[in-house]
Design a protein around this motif. Structure first.
Motif, PDB file in Angstrom:
ATOM      1  N   THR A  28       0.830  -1.203   0.000  1.00 42.59           N
ATOM      2  CA  THR A  28       0.000   0.000   0.000  1.00 42.59           C
ATOM      3  C   THR A  28       0.864   1.252   0.000  1.00 42.59           C
ATOM      4  N   GLU A  29       0.297   2.301  -0.515  1.00 41.13           N
ATOM      5  CA  GLU A  29       0.963   3.597  -0.525  1.00 41.13           C
ATOM      6  C   GLU A  29       0.579   4.312   0.770  1.00 41.13           C
ATOM      7  N   ASN A  30       1.531   4.481   1.660  1.00 40.11           N
ATOM      8  CA  ASN A  30       1.262   5.034   2.969  1.00 40.11           C
ATOM      9  C   ASN A  30       2.393   5.991   3.338  1.00 40.11           C
ATOM     10  N   ARG A  31       2.055   7.096   3.902  1.00 36.07           N
ATOM     11  CA  ARG A  31       3.066   8.089   4.259  1.00 36.07           C
ATOM     12  C   ARG A  31       3.848   7.698   5.511  1.00 36.07           C
ATOM     13  N   LEU A  32       3.317   6.780   6.293  1.00 35.36           N
ATOM     14  CA  LEU A  32       4.038   6.355   7.484  1.00 35.36           C
ATOM     15  C   LEU A  32       5.275   5.537   7.131  1.00 35.36           C
ATOM     16  N   TYR A  33       5.201   4.822   6.020  1.00 33.96           N
ATOM     17  CA  TYR A  33       6.336   4.019   5.572  1.00 33.96           C
ATOM     18  C   TYR A  33       7.065   4.787   4.483  1.00 33.96           C
ATOM     19  N   THR A  34       8.089   5.501   4.870  1.00 31.07           N
ATOM     20  CA  THR A  34       8.775   6.359   3.917  1.00 31.07           C
ATOM     21  C   THR A  34       9.752   5.589   3.045  1.00 31.07           C
ATOM     22  N   ASN A  35      10.300   4.512   3.541  1.00 28.63           N
ATOM     23  CA  ASN A  35      11.314   3.790   2.804  1.00 28.63           C
ATOM     24  C   ASN A  35      10.830   2.361   2.540  1.00 28.63           C
ATOM     25  N   LYS A  36      10.330   2.129   1.347  1.00 28.03           N
ATOM     26  CA  LYS A  36       9.807   0.809   0.981  1.00 28.03           C
ATOM     27  C   LYS A  36      10.911  -0.244   0.915  1.00 28.03           C
ATOM     28  N   ASP A  37      12.149   0.185   0.691  1.00 27.01           N
ATOM     29  CA  ASP A  37      13.251  -0.770   0.620  1.00 27.01           C
ATOM     30  C   ASP A  37      13.471  -1.469   1.957  1.00 27.01           C
ATOM     31  N   LYS A  38      13.279  -0.751   3.031  1.00 25.60           N
ATOM     32  CA  LYS A  38      13.438  -1.346   4.367  1.00 25.60           C
ATOM     33  C   LYS A  38      12.352  -2.391   4.621  1.00 25.60           C
ATOM     34  N   ILE A  39      11.139  -2.101   4.197  1.00 27.10           N
ATOM     35  CA  ILE A  39      10.048  -3.068   4.360  1.00 27.10           C
ATOM     36  C   ILE A  39      10.277  -4.270   3.452  1.00 27.10           C
ATOM     37  N   TYR A  40      10.800  -4.017   2.272  1.00 27.74           N
ATOM     38  CA  TYR A  40      11.117  -5.119   1.371  1.00 27.74           C
ATOM     39  C   TYR A  40      12.189  -6.021   1.976  1.00 27.74           C
ATOM     40  N   GLN A  41      13.142  -5.442   2.679  1.00 30.42           N
ATOM     41  CA  GLN A  41      14.163  -6.241   3.356  1.00 30.42           C
ATOM     42  C   GLN A  41      13.535  -7.110   4.437  1.00 30.42           C
TER      43      GLN A  41
END
Length: 115
Positions: A28-41
């Motif tokens: 999802t596109e969310n402003r709380l998660y600024t760095n999608k790469d970290k979530i992908y990790q």
């Protein structure tokens, strides 16, 4: 139902919920998660440590009877993965602070299933 079985089933359900939470955070596109790469990790760590397989196996083997040896083996495998993920989230706290509460819950439930 055996109390240990209930704890193992509860851990499996929380693992599934954590997997879905990370998936939603990545998709999802969310402003709380600024760095999608970290979530992908995080997602890659979960796949590497086979969290989905662990959760499915915990549910399967503890559905009708208590298999102590295999349950403890799966929980130990899960703990290895969750320790690394927790360290990663701690090191990247500014971007991944929303995952700390779920990790805290997972670690405490997995500690309930100690030998």
């Amino acid at each position: 139902m055996n109390f240990e079985m209930q704890k193992a089933n509860m851990l499996a359900e929380y693992i599934n919920d954590f997997i879905q939470y990370v998936q939603r955070g990545y998709q999802t596109e969310n402003r709380l998660y600024t760095n999608k790469d970290k979530i992908y990790q995080l997602k890659l760590w979960m796949e590497e440590f086979k969290f989905q397989i662990i959760a499915d196996e915990l549910l399967r083997i503890n559905q009708f009877s208590w298999d102590e040896k295999y349950t403890y083996y799966l929980v130990d495998q899960f703990r290895q993965g969750i320790t690394i993920i927790d360290e990663y989230v701690t090191n990247n706290y500014n971007e991944l602070f929303l995952f700390t509460a779920r990790l805290y819950t997972l670690k405490n439930i997995s500690q309930l299933l100690q030998r």
